[in-house]
Design an enzyme around this catalytic site. Structure first.
Site, PDB file in Angstrom:
ATOM      1  N   ASP A  46      -6.229   6.016  12.566  1.00 29.41           N
ATOM      2  CA  ASP A  46      -5.959   4.825  11.849  1.00 29.41           C
ATOM      3  C   ASP A  46      -5.718   5.067  10.443  1.00 29.41           C
ATOM      4  OD1 ASP A  46      -6.595   1.691  11.947  1.00 29.41           O
ATOM      5  OD2 ASP A  46      -7.367   2.623  10.064  1.00 29.41           O
ATOM      6  N   TYR A  51      -3.315   3.055   1.932  1.00 31.88           N
ATOM      7  CA  TYR A  51      -4.158   4.405   1.707  1.00 31.88           C
ATOM      8  C   TYR A  51      -3.309   5.482   1.029  1.00 31.88           C
ATOM      9  CZ  TYR A  51      -7.228   2.105   5.522  1.00 31.88           C
ATOM     10  OH  TYR A  51      -7.877   1.346   6.298  1.00 31.88           O
ATOM     11  N   LYS A  76      -1.271  -0.446   8.855  1.00 36.85           N
ATOM     12  CA  LYS A  76      -1.420  -1.802   8.468  1.00 36.85           C
ATOM     13  C   LYS A  76      -0.343  -2.376   7.269  1.00 36.85           C
ATOM     14  CE  LYS A  76      -6.289  -0.716   9.019  1.00 36.85           C
ATOM     15  NZ  LYS A  76      -5.999   0.608   8.804  1.00 36.85           N
ATOM     16  N   HIS A 109      -3.074  -6.429   7.123  1.00 34.25           N
ATOM     17  CA  HIS A 109      -4.579  -5.945   6.625  1.00 34.25           C
ATOM     18  C   HIS A 109      -5.516  -6.992   6.420  1.00 34.25           C
ATOM     19  CE1 HIS A 109      -5.751  -1.716   4.428  1.00 34.25           C
ATOM     20  NE2 HIS A 109      -6.822  -2.298   5.104  1.00 34.25           N
TER      21      HIS A 109
END
Length: 277
Positions: A46, A51, A76, A109
């Site tokens: 994931d 990120y 996401k 998200h």
């Protein structure tokens, strides 16, 4: 290790119940963490655009030799990219970074109510799914009232809602809503992410009872509730430990004890207050 069980989503796609999360894993450590996870037997990873490590996730997967069709990859859409056209462009960027032709699960998200674009964003998700670029679509951090609003102009029910969920924030209302609507509950921060859960005296007693670590007790609790979990770690021994959940079980008294730990305490922001940034 025992085989990781899968949960069948509402569109028939199977999703491993335990995966590796890479939230807050620096890009320079991501490749090694994902490699360790795949070697340990994980088949679900994931990540997210925000990120900053999608490329490293993709590189580790490509170098692993594990066939792509044996993996389940989630990413996401970030808040600032919501909107119909923006979503399509953001998704293509994620695919390019991952080095993949498709993803298994794509999530909005956050709902970001102040922006109020998650419904048109969902329409773009439906199109991408229909085109075959995504095997399943879902959301993250949506409360029941956000899901109700999403349903007002869509017949496609999210396959997954990934929410903050751990013994101190058990999200009973959301879990009940998900069960009633065929949505899988996925827990982020499943072991509390520095909240003190792993030092909780009650959990320590259960760990001693079962000869397991506190993290394994909490993750096993999630598994028995039917949640999908994505614990984060960059340490190979802990990555393996977090997957070793299927050689024991919690009894009804254990589950009731853990249910009594709820405090409705969040680590992350309230989805109704999360802003666009």
């Amino acid at each position: 290790m025992a085989e990781i069980p899968s949960i069948t989503l509402n569109n028939g796609v199977d999703m491993p119940q335990v995966g590796l999360g890479v939230f807050q894993v620096p890009s320079e450590q991501t490749r090694a963490a994902v490699t360790s996870a795949l070697e340990a037997g994980y088949r679900s990873i994931d990540t997210a655009a925000v990120y900053g490590n999608e490329a490293e996730v993709g590189e580790a997967i490509a170098e692993s030799g594990v066939p792509r069709d044996e993996l389940f990859v989630t990413t996401k859409l970030w808040n600032s990219n919501q909107g119909y056209d923006e979503t399509a462009r953001a998704f293509e960027r994620s695919l390019t970074k991952l080095g993949m032709d498709y993803v298994d699960l794509y999530l909005i998200h956050w709902p970001v109510p102040e922006l109020d674009r998650y419904r048109e964003t969902w329409s773009a998700f439906e199109k991408l799914h229909a085109d075959g670029a995504i095997r399943a679509i879902g959301v993250s951090n949506f409360k029941p009232h956000h899901l109700d609003r999403l349903a007002e102009n869509s017949d496609v029910v999210p396959a997954v809602n990934q929410i903050e969920l751990h013994p101190y924030l058990q999200q009973v209302e959301s879990r009940q809503y998900h069960a009633e609507h065929g949505i899988v509950t996925e827990a982020w921060a499943p072991i509390g992410q520095g909240s003190g859960i792993l030092e909780d005296a009650t959990i320590a007693k259960l760990a001693e009872k079962h000869g397991r670590t506190a993290a394994q007790i909490v993750l096993r609790w999630h598994v028995q509730l039917g949640n999908v979990v994505i614990p984060k770690s960059v340490t190979p021994s802990r990555i393996r430990e977090n997957l070793d959940l299927f050689g024991f079980s919690l009894d009804d008294d254990d589950m009731a004890t853990l249910a009594g730990l709820n405090r409705d305490e969040r680590i992350g922001p309230d989805p109704d207050a999360m802003n666009i940034r």
